[in-house]
Design a protein around this motif. Sequence first.
Motif, short mmCIF file in Angstrom:
data_model
loop_
_atom_site.label_atom_id
_atom_site.label_comp_id
_atom_site.label_asym_id
_atom_site.label_seq_id
_atom_site.Cartn_x
_atom_site.Cartn_y
_atom_site.Cartn_z
N GLY A 44 0.90 -1.31 -0.06
CA GLY A 44 0.22 0.07 0.03
C GLY A 44 0.70 1.03 0.12
O GLY A 44 0.33 2.48 0.06
N SER A 131 0.40 0.81 5.09
CA SER A 131 1.06 1.70 4.14
C SER A 131 0.99 2.97 5.10
O SER A 131 0.19 3.36 5.93
CB SER A 131 0.12 2.09 2.82
N TYR A 135 -3.74 2.96 4.71
CA TYR A 135 -4.29 1.56 4.73
C TYR A 135 -3.95 0.74 5.81
O TYR A 135 -2.86 0.68 6.39
CB TYR A 135 -3.78 0.73 3.41
N ILE A 164 -12.48 -0.22 2.30
CA ILE A 164 -12.17 -0.36 1.03
C ILE A 164 -12.68 -1.61 0.67
O ILE A 164 -13.38 -1.92 -0.87
CB ILE A 164 -10.71 -0.40 1.05
N LEU A 174 -9.91 -4.80 4.56
CA LEU A 174 -8.87 -3.59 4.33
C LEU A 174 -9.66 -2.37 4.65
O LEU A 174 -10.72 -2.01 3.70
CB LEU A 174 -8.42 -3.59 2.88
N LYS A 176 -9.49 2.13 5.54
CA LYS A 176 -8.43 3.22 5.28
C LYS A 176 -8.99 4.49 5.98
O LYS A 176 -10.06 4.68 6.16
CB LYS A 176 -8.33 3.68 3.70
N MET A 286 -5.23 -8.17 0.27
CA MET A 286 -5.25 -6.72 0.13
C MET A 286 -5.02 -6.43 -1.34
O MET A 286 -5.45 -5.29 -1.78
CB MET A 286 -3.84 -6.23 0.78
N GLN A 290 -7.64 -3.87 -2.90
CA GLN A 290 -7.22 -2.44 -3.40
C GLN A 290 -7.41 -2.27 -4.79
O GLN A 290 -8.01 -1.27 -5.17
CB GLN A 290 -5.48 -2.06 -3.19
N LYS A 291 -7.41 -3.13 -5.57
CA LYS A 291 -7.47 -2.99 -7.12
C LYS A 291 -8.89 -3.27 -7.61
O LYS A 291 -9.31 -2.44 -8.25
CB LYS A 291 -6.66 -4.23 -7.70
#
Length: 496
Positions: A44, A131, A135, A164, A174, A176, A286, A290-291
Amino acid sequence: MMRQAAHTRREISFRWWRAAAIAGWLAVGIGVVGMTAEAAPSIGSAPGQETRPILVSTGALPPNEALVAVAERATASVVNIASSRKVAVGEPFGPFYGDPFWRRFFGEELGPRGPRREEREFGEGSGVIVSSDGYIMTNNHVVEGAEELTVILPDKRRFKAKIIGTDPRTDLALIKIDAMGLPPLPWGDSGKLRVGELVLAVGSPFGLTQTVTMGIVSAVGRANMGIVDYEDFIQTDAAINPGNSGGALVNLKGELIGIPSAIFSQTGGYMGIGFAIPSNMAKSVMASLQKHGKVIRGWIGVSIQELTPELAKEFGVKDAKGVLVADVLDDGPAAKAKLERGDIITAYDGKPVTNPTQLRMLVADTAPGTTVTLTVVRDERTREVKVTVGELPRETARASGEIEGDHALAGIVVEPAPRDRSGRRVGGVWVVDVDPGSPAALAGLRPGDLIREINRKPVKSVEDFERMAGRLRPQERVLLLVTRGNATIFLSISPQ
């Protein structure tokens, strides 16, 4: 929060000699002196940014100081997560049911039948900063159903968090927060863990933030625990209690090698057996969250089971090596590759297959569209079959998902119905789980029930069920036709 496995196990006592052995190890200084730490880039982190290593140089610190350095670094990256949500509660026979006198005569099994009211439910867990830009990895069960999430950093700053993505199948999530310059914990390689390694568990057990406990890796690759769908747990005897969920399990390099998730306990607290999700699995989840905002997994469309010595004999193979194909789903990748029921898969793309859990993990970790080679034994002959891996379809993935919303069918987890003896799919959907406080549970729906109709309309698949449930109005009553064992009954469900 801490998920507790449903199985019963004996309590494993904390022996005095174990503490003495660790103390002796520290005195001799084996293992810690001479370690060096390497910086591991965080998934991240911003481009070009790397996490900082633990500042433990070779031979520079005594063993105890090395442990202190690792603990200080790890606690700086572990946060407390407070969650809240509104829940409907009620009492049978009004307020009198709370009196022990009435409970003694009427029992708990009557369930709430009186006026329902809303109350706010609070929960606590832990999370790991992965991160510098905010994150945080944690457990799905820490954030599940939360209407509000608050992250408390070690320096007491508070931030509202947004989700997320979540993955109930591994119990990972996940989230944020809007913060920069945070200290991420570097990732370790859980695939290199060895039984007997010393580890530290960091979290907020019972709300006691920044708690550090020490133990060893008791086992790796624990599966078939019935906790989540995809299991490859690290077992540890480092003390893990309610509130540790989502925290960090770190090695003596100060690297994140696991996310504590569950315990075996007869008391609800520490009994020497805890389970952590390995870091390699957490990193993969993760990256997908994220993607894509969800986890994309490979799928070949087979039902598999363990190959026992008895089954191996029945299928004419000498050794019980591999897994047995119990069913091949219509129009799935395996069916297109001509895989058959009764095939024995002994290798997946050159990797020996030893059990169903391992094969499921290998397939799930394969990117959709990838062509793999299966080594298969059929009719006592070995052959190779090429299969193009597909993406786990929504219907199959939903087997561990919960029907959400504010309608009468909220809180029900379903999966496709099984096949009959002729191989045909039975109509309806199988109830895997029912939220104890949901309208369906109060109406008497149970795991194991087969839902065949909703409001007199047939249900043929999970997609049918989801579509019908999605059209329900908040206050609409629902009539279900349910098969339970050898009986078929109607259930009327009223929304809360």
